[in-house]
Design an enzyme around this catalytic site. Sequence first.
Site, PDB file in Angstrom:
ATOM      1  N   ALA A 164      13.473  21.897 -19.342  1.00 44.31           N
ATOM      2  CA  ALA A 164      12.785  20.652 -19.701  1.00 44.31           C
ATOM      3  C   ALA A 164      12.423  19.859 -18.458  1.00 44.31           C
ATOM      4  O   ALA A 164      11.303  19.338 -18.345  1.00 44.31           O
ATOM      5  CB  ALA A 164      13.657  19.813 -20.630  1.00 44.31           C
ATOM      6  N   TYR A 165      13.342  19.763 -17.521  1.00 48.40           N
ATOM      7  CA  TYR A 165      13.086  18.986 -16.312  1.00 48.40           C
ATOM      8  C   TYR A 165      11.944  19.603 -15.505  1.00 48.40           C
ATOM      9  O   TYR A 165      11.024  18.900 -15.068  1.00 48.40           O
ATOM     10  CB  TYR A 165      14.352  18.903 -15.458  1.00 48.40           C
ATOM     11  CG  TYR A 165      14.196  18.035 -14.227  1.00 48.40           C
ATOM     12  CD1 TYR A 165      14.219  16.651 -14.341  1.00 48.40           C
ATOM     13  CD2 TYR A 165      14.018  18.592 -12.967  1.00 48.40           C
ATOM     14  CE1 TYR A 165      14.069  15.837 -13.220  1.00 48.40           C
ATOM     15  CE2 TYR A 165      13.867  17.801 -11.847  1.00 48.40           C
ATOM     16  CZ  TYR A 165      13.896  16.419 -11.978  1.00 48.40           C
ATOM     17  OH  TYR A 165      13.726  15.626 -10.874  1.00 48.40           O
ATOM     18  N   CYS A 166      11.987  20.913 -15.299  1.00 53.73           N
ATOM     19  CA  CYS A 166      10.944  21.567 -14.517  1.00 53.73           C
ATOM     20  C   CYS A 166       9.591  21.445 -15.209  1.00 53.73           C
ATOM     21  O   CYS A 166       8.571  21.171 -14.557  1.00 53.73           O
ATOM     22  CB  CYS A 166      11.301  23.032 -14.294  1.00 53.73           C
ATOM     23  SG  CYS A 166      12.743  23.286 -13.219  1.00 53.73           S
ATOM     24  N   SER A 168       8.634  19.122 -17.266  1.00 59.42           N
ATOM     25  CA  SER A 168       8.175  17.730 -17.247  1.00 59.42           C
ATOM     26  C   SER A 168       7.639  17.338 -15.885  1.00 59.42           C
ATOM     27  O   SER A 168       6.640  16.618 -15.775  1.00 59.42           O
ATOM     28  CB  SER A 168       9.316  16.792 -17.659  1.00 59.42           C
ATOM     29  OG  SER A 168      10.339  16.758 -16.676  1.00 59.42           O
ATOM     30  N   LYS A 169       8.277  17.805 -14.815  1.00 55.28           N
ATOM     31  CA  LYS A 169       7.820  17.436 -13.474  1.00 55.28           C
ATOM     32  C   LYS A 169       6.522  18.162 -13.109  1.00 55.28           C
ATOM     33  O   LYS A 169       5.654  17.593 -12.434  1.00 55.28           O
ATOM     34  CB  LYS A 169       8.912  17.723 -12.445  1.00 55.28           C
ATOM     35  CG  LYS A 169      10.085  16.744 -12.520  1.00 55.28           C
ATOM     36  CD  LYS A 169       9.614  15.308 -12.300  1.00 55.28           C
ATOM     37  CE  LYS A 169      10.750  14.317 -12.289  1.00 55.28           C
ATOM     38  NZ  LYS A 169      10.298  12.919 -12.078  1.00 55.28           N
TER      39      LYS A 169
END
Length: 315
Positions: A164-166, A168-169
């Site tokens: 999710a973090y990757c 989103s960024k």
Amino acid sequence: MRAASARATAVEDAEARLAGRVAVVTGAARGVGEALTRRLSAMGMHVALLGREEETLRRAAARLPCPSTCVEVDVTDPAGLGEAARRVAAEFGPASVVVANAGIAAGGPFTQTEAGLWQRVIDVNLVGSANTARAFLPQLVSTRGYFLQIASTAAFGAAPLMSAYCASKAGAESFAQALRAEVEPQGVTVGIAYLHWTGTDMIAGIDDHPVLRALRGHQPAFARRVHPPEQVARRLATGVVHRAHHVYAPPWLRWCRPLRPLFPPLVARIARREMRTLTASVRGADTGVLGAGGRADWEAFTSAGRSGPSGGRTP
């Protein structure tokens, strides 16, 4: 010597032009956001601190040398951000600088991460940036201002257990690139900041998971270094002064741009090798929400009864 003196004078003049102007920073309660508010305030800017933790925001605002205000707001709430924008304009005038810094992270296998938590990371980091831009762009157009999107080297190559973090960024970087072309004819400059390992509470336990520890361990020594938020904030503030299209913290990241096509297969190769060496129980470890700021956001979100359907066990 004359050239260096001329550059220093130019920087001082640029900082002086920002004195008395208004800066808005989301995710300003702690970490890089809080450190950046101190840098901008020291340059004479009036700073609006936006975030989820009202008391923490108030304490941060109280330490600033120039007039400031703080607004407790969820960046995934367009109406709340619209009200925050109106409040900032009423108190200080239109914003000249807006920094979309709010972000959270969750670690763990995709299939064992609660669907609502996975969605929340996307909503805060990507949709929240778009909401911030939408709320403040009218002010930035009026001031011919600067919008800075905080991205990450997570956009260079996606790491397992941080999907999710990757995602989103990478999405936030693409959003900012598209926005830049749209608003530059109106006098608004859009910058993207790429942050590497930064010593915030988000990464306090990042080396506890074997795969993530291995990914970091395979980096050169200089790339494994964790940089203090204050150091990163100095780089961001310099980017604000120069209205930079790209800000790199640490600076050596700029030399990685030509090598970006190599990063995804390299990261994937290391990750596959490390994942094969782990037992099923270790591969299934779920680190959940990372950092105090992320936990505060998730707790506030779930207490409002908006966690959404479960896609696995609750962190």
